[in-house]
Write an enzyme that holds these catalytic residues in place. Structure first.
Site, PDB file in Angstrom:
ATOM      1  N   CYS A   1      -1.122   9.844   2.566  1.00 20.02           N
ATOM      2  CA  CYS A   1      -1.044   9.329   3.933  1.00 20.02           C
ATOM      3  C   CYS A   1       0.210   8.449   4.076  1.00 20.02           C
ATOM      4  O   CYS A   1       0.670   7.834   3.114  1.00 20.02           O
ATOM      5  CB  CYS A   1      -2.287   8.515   4.265  1.00 20.02           C
ATOM      6  SG  CYS A   1      -2.329   7.969   5.997  1.00 20.02           S
TER       7      CYS A   1
ATOM      8  N   ASP B   1       0.293   5.744   5.557  1.00 17.37           N
ATOM      9  CA  ASP B   1      -0.178   4.348   5.556  1.00 17.37           C
ATOM     10  C   ASP B   1       0.594   3.503   4.531  1.00 17.37           C
ATOM     11  O   ASP B   1       0.765   3.914   3.376  1.00 17.37           O
ATOM     12  CB  ASP B   1      -1.687   4.358   5.216  1.00 17.37           C
ATOM     13  CG  ASP B   1      -2.348   3.010   5.457  1.00 17.37           C
ATOM     14  OD1 ASP B   1      -1.904   2.013   4.847  1.00 17.37           O
ATOM     15  OD2 ASP B   1      -3.305   2.954   6.245  1.00 17.37           O
TER      16      ASP B   1
ATOM     17  N   ARG C   1      -0.156   1.081   2.837  1.00 13.55           N
ATOM     18  CA  ARG C   1      -0.922   0.518   1.713  1.00 13.55           C
ATOM     19  C   ARG C   1      -1.141   1.495   0.563  1.00 13.55           C
ATOM     20  O   ARG C   1      -1.804   1.162  -0.416  1.00 13.55           O
ATOM     21  CB  ARG C   1      -2.287   0.021   2.236  1.00 13.55           C
ATOM     22  CG  ARG C   1      -2.174  -1.065   3.286  1.00 13.55           C
ATOM     23  CD  ARG C   1      -3.493  -1.275   4.004  1.00 13.55           C
ATOM     24  NE  ARG C   1      -3.881  -0.080   4.775  1.00 13.55           N
ATOM     25  CZ  ARG C   1      -5.028   0.035   5.443  1.00 13.55           C
ATOM     26  NH1 ARG C   1      -5.903  -0.944   5.443  1.00 13.55           N
ATOM     27  NH2 ARG C   1      -5.293   1.152   6.119  1.00 13.55           N
TER      28      ARG C   1
ATOM     29  N   HIS D   1      -7.353   8.278   1.721  1.00 19.04           N
ATOM     30  CA  HIS D   1      -7.756   6.893   1.446  1.00 19.04           C
ATOM     31  C   HIS D   1      -8.824   6.445   2.442  1.00 19.04           C
ATOM     32  O   HIS D   1      -8.776   6.823   3.615  1.00 19.04           O
ATOM     33  CB  HIS D   1      -6.555   5.942   1.485  1.00 19.04           C
ATOM     34  CG  HIS D   1      -5.954   5.780   2.848  1.00 19.04           C
ATOM     35  ND1 HIS D   1      -6.260   4.712   3.681  1.00 19.04           N
ATOM     36  CD2 HIS D   1      -5.092   6.545   3.545  1.00 19.04           C
ATOM     37  CE1 HIS D   1      -5.591   4.848   4.812  1.00 19.04           C
ATOM     38  NE2 HIS D   1      -4.873   5.947   4.765  1.00 19.04           N
TER      39      HIS D   1
ATOM     40  N   CYS E   1      -8.815   5.149   6.601  1.00 18.36           N
ATOM     41  CA  CYS E   1      -7.646   5.828   7.164  1.00 18.36           C
ATOM     42  C   CYS E   1      -7.684   5.785   8.694  1.00 18.36           C
ATOM     43  O   CYS E   1      -8.639   6.271   9.315  1.00 18.36           O
ATOM     44  CB  CYS E   1      -7.594   7.279   6.679  1.00 18.36           C
ATOM     45  SG  CYS E   1      -6.125   8.170   7.249  1.00 18.36           S
TER      46      CYS E   1
HETATM   47 CO    CO Z   1      -4.338   7.017   6.444  1.00 17.97          CO
END
Ligand code: CO
Length: 212
Positions: free
Chosen positions: A45, A47, A49, A101, A104
Site C-alpha cells: 500500500c 500508506d 506507515r 495492512h 487501510c
Molecule cells: Co492502505
C-alpha cells in the site's frame, strides 16, 4: 518559505542516510552503482506507515517495490504489469510479496458508501472483492473487524490476480523459481504476518484463468 524549510529537512535526512549506508560494509554505494539483484518484489500500500525495506529489514538493492492505494494488482494496470514484467523476466525475483495492512484507509473507504472523488473508480476494484465475499463480510458487525477481514481477503484476491497474468504463468511454465505470497502488516506492532496463501504454480487457478 515553509516549503523550502521542509525540503531542507528532507535533504538533511538524505545526508544522514548517506552516512549510514557509507558505514555499512555490506551495502555500499559503489556496489549499488554496479546494478541491482533483488530477490524480492514487494507490492504494498502507498500508506506512509508501511515502508517495504524497513518492514522486511532489507537494505538498498534488496527489494524491488511497487506501491499503490490498497496494494492492488489490477489486470490492466500498465504500471503494475511493467514492474511485474521487469521483476520476473529481467531481475528474476524469487518471491513476490503482496502486503496489505490492517487499518487501510483505501479498504475502509470502499466499505463506507461515501464518494471521495476520482479515487472511487480505483476503490471499485476493492468493492469487487467485497461483492465476492459479501456474505462473510456482512456477517461481521464491528466496522473495524469488517475492514480488517476485507484487507485479508483483498490480499488473497490480489495474489490471485498476479497468478492469472501471462507474465507469472509463463515464468512457471518455464520452471522459473517464483513464489507469490499473501501477507498483512499489523501497523500497531510492525509485524508482517503470512496469510498462508502462497502460489508456486497455476494449478489452483481453474479453467477460467489457467493457460494450457
Ligand atoms: Co492502505
Amino acid at each position: 518559505m515553509e516549503n523550502k524549510e521542509g525540503l531542507q529537512k528532507i535533504l538533511e535526512g538524505n545526508k544522514d542516510w548517506m552516512n549510514f549506508v557509507r558505514n555499512d560494509k555490506t551495502s555500499r554505494f559503489e556496489q549499488l552503482a554496479k546494478g541491482q539483484n533483488p530477490e524480492i518484489l514487494w507490492i504494498g500500500c502507498a500508506d506512509s506507515r508501511v515502508p517495504a525495506n524497513e518492514i522486511t529489514g532489507k537494505k538498498p538493492g534488496e527489494v524491488f517495490v511497487h506501491r499503490n492505494i490498497a496494494n492492488m494488482c489490477i489486470h490492466s494496470d500498465m504500471s503494475m504489469l511493467s514492474v511485474l514484467d521487469y521483476a520476473v523476466n529481467i531481475l528474476k525475483v524469487k518471491h513476490i510479496i503482496v502486503a496489505g495492512h490492517y487499518g487501510c484507509g483505501g479498504v475502509a473507504a470502499s466499505l463506507s458508501g461515501k464518494q471521495f472523488g476520482i479515487i472511487d473508480n480505483w476503490l471499485s476494484h476493492i468493492k469487487d472483492v467485497y461483492r465476492l465475499y459479501a456474505k462473510e463480510i456482512d456477517a461481521i458487525d464491528d466496522i473495524e473487524k469488517k475492514a480488517d477481514r476485507l484487507v485479508e481477503l483483498n490480499v488473497k484476491e490480489q495474489v490471485f490476480n498476479l497468478c492469472t497474468t501471462s507474465i507469472v504463468q509463463n515464468a512457471w511454465k518455464n520452471n522459473q523459481d517464483l513464489a507469490i505470497h499473501g501477507t498483512v502488516i499489523h501497523i500497531g506492532t510492525g509485524e508482517l504476518v503470512d496469510l498462508n496463501n502462497t502460489f508456486t504454480s497455476n494449478e489452483a487457478l481453474g479453467k477460467v484463468f489457467a493457460f494450457k
